[in-house]
Design an enzyme around this catalytic site. Structure first.
Site, PDB file in Angstrom:
ATOM      1  N   ALA A 157      49.677 -56.349  17.476  1.00  0.00           N
ATOM      2  CA  ALA A 157      49.584 -57.141  16.259  1.00  0.00           C
ATOM      3  C   ALA A 157      48.195 -56.948  15.685  1.00  0.00           C
ATOM      4  O   ALA A 157      47.208 -57.220  16.350  1.00  0.00           O
ATOM      5  CB  ALA A 157      49.843 -58.610  16.568  1.00  0.00           C
ATOM      6  N   VAL A 216      46.268 -56.526  20.822  1.00  0.00           N
ATOM      7  CA  VAL A 216      45.646 -56.734  19.513  1.00  0.00           C
ATOM      8  C   VAL A 216      45.142 -55.408  18.957  1.00  0.00           C
ATOM      9  O   VAL A 216      44.371 -54.702  19.614  1.00  0.00           O
ATOM     10  CB  VAL A 216      44.471 -57.735  19.626  1.00  0.00           C
ATOM     11  CG1 VAL A 216      43.833 -57.949  18.254  1.00  0.00           C
ATOM     12  CG2 VAL A 216      44.951 -59.062  20.207  1.00  0.00           C
ATOM     13  N   LYS A 217      45.578 -55.058  17.756  1.00  0.00           N
ATOM     14  CA  LYS A 217      45.105 -53.843  17.096  1.00  0.00           C
ATOM     15  C   LYS A 217      43.826 -54.145  16.327  1.00  0.00           C
ATOM     16  O   LYS A 217      43.776 -55.076  15.530  1.00  0.00           O
ATOM     17  CB  LYS A 217      46.169 -53.290  16.142  1.00  0.00           C
ATOM     18  CG  LYS A 217      47.342 -52.636  16.836  1.00  0.00           C
ATOM     19  CD  LYS A 217      48.395 -52.188  15.848  1.00  0.00           C
ATOM     20  CE  LYS A 217      48.054 -50.897  15.172  1.00  0.00           C
ATOM     21  NZ  LYS A 217      49.165 -50.403  14.329  1.00  0.00           N
ATOM     22  N   VAL A 218      42.821 -53.318  16.579  1.00  0.00           N
ATOM     23  CA  VAL A 218      41.525 -53.491  15.944  1.00  0.00           C
ATOM     24  C   VAL A 218      41.105 -52.151  15.349  1.00  0.00           C
ATOM     25  O   VAL A 218      41.186 -51.118  16.025  1.00  0.00           O
ATOM     26  CB  VAL A 218      40.473 -53.962  16.971  1.00  0.00           C
ATOM     27  CG1 VAL A 218      39.089 -54.034  16.343  1.00  0.00           C
ATOM     28  CG2 VAL A 218      40.864 -55.319  17.550  1.00  0.00           C
TER      29      VAL A 218
END
Length: 222
Positions: free
Chosen positions: A55, A81-83
């Site tokens: 996400a 978590v996509k960063v």
């Protein structure tokens, strides 16, 4: 190599999961917008696709990314978590990894970016293939360089729970991209649903099946 589906479409996810080949899902604000979803429904939508979902944070500062990451990670135990690969993203990744929150560093295009992402503690790194092709550069060659470079080092001391970094071949546009990524040793390919379907299909398979059915019809009518 594992397959992730790059989508936010629940029907596509359900269909691909029924094939028995799906290991996870990646999504982002653009893909969610295509579903017509509302901001208020975003977290519930993520919960529904948490077989394994990345996400993406839409924040731009390290503190905001960390805040988003904590909120997204709280939705389900297997959220990643996509960063984005940028200075603020590296700082946020270091903090999130220290808290045991796995990060997928996205929009990665170069070997130095990939090494820095791994050193910051990213659990996954997503080199983009098709977007290099879009500007007349060889995306597969760039992917090969990233895989080779990361393979030279042990990053398990930087990641979450001592797990080593995995490479996700992203921006995958065709079965050729998938095949080459597998031959290079990419850990994961995240692909659109249409591309995943093409990976199953081949004209010689169709021709052979048609021949088998016609021959069996002859047997039945003999």
């Amino acid at each position: 190599m594992k397959f992730f589906l790059d989508t936010a479409d629940l029907a596509e996810i359900e269909e691909a999961a029924s094939w028995g080949v799906l290991a996870g899902v990646t999504t982002n604000p653009t893909l969610y917008a295509r579903t017509g979803g509302k901001l208020a429904d975003f977290h519930n939508h993520i919960k529904r696709i948490c077989e394994l979902v990345s996400a993406e944070s839409v924040a731009m500062t390290r503190d905001e990314i960390v805040r988003d990451g904590r909120e997204l990670a709280a939705l389900a135990p297997n959220v990643v978590v996509k960063v984005p690969t940028m200075i603020e993203g590296l700082a946020a990744t270091k903090q999130l990894a220290s808290e045991g929150i796995p990060v997928n560093m996205t929009l990665c295009f170069t070997v130095p970016q990939a090494i820095m992402a791994a050193r910051a503690g990213a659990r996954y790194i997503s080199p983009f293939v098709g977007r290099f092709d879009d500007i007349a550069e060889d995306g597969l060659a760039q992917l090969a360089d990233v895989i080779a470079a990361l393979g030279n080092y042990d990053f398990s001391d930087a990641g979450v729970n001592g797990e080593s970094v995995e490479v996700i071949a992203a921006s995958v546009r065709s079965p050729h991209h998938v095949a080459q990524a597998a031959l290079m040793g990419a850990d994961i390919a995240t692909v659109p649903f249409a591309t995943l379907k093409k990976c199953v299909q081949h004209p010689l398979t169709d021709r052979g099946l048609d021949s088998f059915l016609k021959d069996w019809e002859k047997v039945q009518n003999a």
